[in-house]
Design a protein around this motif. Structure first.
Motif, PDB file in Angstrom:
ATOM      1  N   ARG A  22       0.779  -1.313  -0.015  1.00 34.72           N
ATOM      2  CA  ARG A  22       0.007   0.067   0.118  1.00 34.72           C
ATOM      3  C   ARG A  22       0.813   1.288   0.011  1.00 34.72           C
ATOM      4  O   ARG A  22       0.584   2.290  -0.471  1.00 34.72           O
ATOM      5  CB  ARG A  22      -0.765   0.143   1.052  1.00 34.72           C
ATOM      6  CG  ARG A  22      -2.095  -0.848   0.832  1.00 34.72           C
ATOM      7  CD  ARG A  22      -2.839  -0.910   2.131  1.00 34.72           C
ATOM      8  NE  ARG A  22      -3.687   0.322   2.368  1.00 34.72           N
ATOM      9  CZ  ARG A  22      -4.907   0.542   3.202  1.00 34.72           C
ATOM     10  NH1 ARG A  22      -5.224  -0.279   3.806  1.00 34.72           N
ATOM     11  NH2 ARG A  22      -5.423   1.787   2.881  1.00 34.72           N
ATOM     12  N   ARG A  28      -4.515   7.323  -1.764  1.00 39.07           N
ATOM     13  CA  ARG A  28      -4.853   6.709  -0.531  1.00 39.07           C
ATOM     14  C   ARG A  28      -5.975   5.556  -0.898  1.00 39.07           C
ATOM     15  O   ARG A  28      -6.875   5.992  -1.922  1.00 39.07           O
ATOM     16  CB  ARG A  28      -5.682   7.662   0.400  1.00 39.07           C
ATOM     17  CG  ARG A  28      -6.221   7.138   1.506  1.00 39.07           C
ATOM     18  CD  ARG A  28      -6.737   8.276   2.623  1.00 39.07           C
ATOM     19  NE  ARG A  28      -7.233   7.393   3.661  1.00 39.07           N
ATOM     20  CZ  ARG A  28      -8.596   7.656   4.231  1.00 39.07           C
ATOM     21  NH1 ARG A  28      -9.225   9.008   3.874  1.00 39.07           N
ATOM     22  NH2 ARG A  28      -8.862   7.092   5.323  1.00 39.07           N
ATOM     23  N   GLN A  29      -5.775   4.233  -0.388  1.00 32.40           N
ATOM     24  CA  GLN A  29      -6.662   3.308  -0.717  1.00 32.40           C
ATOM     25  C   GLN A  29      -7.279   2.917   0.475  1.00 32.40           C
ATOM     26  O   GLN A  29      -6.827   2.449   1.428  1.00 32.40           O
ATOM     27  CB  GLN A  29      -5.974   1.766  -1.315  1.00 32.40           C
ATOM     28  CG  GLN A  29      -4.753   2.303  -2.143  1.00 32.40           C
ATOM     29  CD  GLN A  29      -3.535   2.947  -2.116  1.00 32.40           C
ATOM     30  OE1 GLN A  29      -3.075   2.789  -1.007  1.00 32.40           O
ATOM     31  NE2 GLN A  29      -3.218   3.713  -2.893  1.00 32.40           N
ATOM     32  N   ILE A  31      -9.071   0.210   1.612  1.00 35.74           N
ATOM     33  CA  ILE A  31      -9.643  -1.296   1.441  1.00 35.74           C
ATOM     34  C   ILE A  31      -9.712  -1.969   2.676  1.00 35.74           C
ATOM     35  O   ILE A  31     -10.129  -2.970   2.639  1.00 35.74           O
ATOM     36  CB  ILE A  31      -8.687  -1.881   0.355  1.00 35.74           C
ATOM     37  CG1 ILE A  31      -7.003  -2.051   0.804  1.00 35.74           C
ATOM     38  CG2 ILE A  31      -8.635  -1.431  -0.936  1.00 35.74           C
ATOM     39  CD1 ILE A  31      -6.167  -2.877   0.248  1.00 35.74           C
ATOM     40  N   VAL A  73      -3.092  -4.483  -4.491  1.00 27.95           N
ATOM     41  CA  VAL A  73      -3.634  -3.180  -3.962  1.00 27.95           C
ATOM     42  C   VAL A  73      -4.220  -2.474  -5.035  1.00 27.95           C
ATOM     43  O   VAL A  73      -5.596  -1.876  -4.879  1.00 27.95           O
ATOM     44  CB  VAL A  73      -2.615  -2.422  -3.167  1.00 27.95           C
ATOM     45  CG1 VAL A  73      -3.327  -0.979  -2.756  1.00 27.95           C
ATOM     46  CG2 VAL A  73      -2.293  -3.035  -1.758  1.00 27.95           C
ATOM     47  N   LEU A  74      -3.650  -1.971  -6.247  1.00 26.60           N
ATOM     48  CA  LEU A  74      -4.062  -1.287  -7.175  1.00 26.60           C
ATOM     49  C   LEU A  74      -5.585  -2.095  -7.816  1.00 26.60           C
ATOM     50  O   LEU A  74      -6.597  -1.260  -7.922  1.00 26.60           O
ATOM     51  CB  LEU A  74      -3.410  -1.179  -8.347  1.00 26.60           C
ATOM     52  CG  LEU A  74      -2.227  -0.011  -8.041  1.00 26.60           C
ATOM     53  CD1 LEU A  74      -1.277   0.019  -9.074  1.00 26.60           C
ATOM     54  CD2 LEU A  74      -2.968   1.483  -8.186  1.00 26.60           C
ATOM     55  N   ALA A  77      -8.333  -2.019  -5.042  1.00 23.60           N
ATOM     56  CA  ALA A  77      -8.849  -0.712  -4.914  1.00 23.60           C
ATOM     57  C   ALA A  77      -9.603  -0.218  -6.091  1.00 23.60           C
ATOM     58  O   ALA A  77     -10.721   0.610  -5.848  1.00 23.60           O
ATOM     59  CB  ALA A  77      -7.875   0.427  -4.571  1.00 23.60           C
ATOM     60  N   SER A  78      -9.211  -0.394  -7.394  1.00 26.44           N
ATOM     61  CA  SER A  78     -10.275  -0.106  -8.270  1.00 26.44           C
ATOM     62  C   SER A  78     -11.383  -0.847  -8.462  1.00 26.44           C
ATOM     63  O   SER A  78     -12.367  -0.429  -9.048  1.00 26.44           O
ATOM     64  CB  SER A  78      -9.312  -0.049  -9.788  1.00 26.44           C
ATOM     65  OG  SER A  78      -8.954  -1.549  -9.991  1.00 26.44           O
ATOM     66  N   ASN A  83     -11.037   4.079  -4.278  1.00 27.99           N
ATOM     67  CA  ASN A  83      -9.796   5.135  -4.352  1.00 27.99           C
ATOM     68  C   ASN A  83     -10.172   6.399  -3.958  1.00 27.99           C
ATOM     69  O   ASN A  83     -11.108   6.950  -4.554  1.00 27.99           O
ATOM     70  CB  ASN A  83      -9.346   4.867  -5.887  1.00 27.99           C
ATOM     71  CG  ASN A  83      -8.125   4.337  -6.058  1.00 27.99           C
ATOM     72  OD1 ASN A  83      -7.577   3.734  -4.869  1.00 27.99           O
ATOM     73  ND2 ASN A  83      -7.531   4.108  -7.091  1.00 27.99           N
TER      74      ASN A  83
END
Length: 84
Positions: A22, A28-29, A31, A73-74, A77-78, A83
């Motif tokens: 992260r 900022r995520q 999740i 994580v990307l 989060a998407s 996001n």
């Protein structure tokens, strides 16, 4: 190694790798902690599998684990659309 200490060490490893993943991702995520541990566990396992396939040293193994966790994580989060 007995099961309780193995599970605890896996959770701690997942948390550390997830947090590092992260930190690598900009922004900022949102999740959550449980998802961070899960992403970290999957990232650690995926990075370890890649490292074993290419016979990597410990530092490259760690970097691969963090990289896989960052990508996860990307994606997470998407996929959740949270996001910020």
């Amino acid at each position: 190694m007995d099961a309780p200490s193995g599970i605890i060490s896996a959770i701690v490893t997942g948390l550390v790798i997830g947090v590092l993943g992260r930190l690598v991702v900009p922004g900022r995520q949102a999740i959550g902690c449980l998802m961070t541990i899960l992403v970290g566990l999957i990232g650690a396992a995926g990075g370890l599998a890649i490292a074993n396939a290419i016979d990597a040293a410990w530092l490259l193994t760690l970097l691969l684990q963090i990289g896989v966790a960052a990508v996860l994580v990307l994606i997470t989060a998407s996929a959740t659309g949270r996001n910020q």
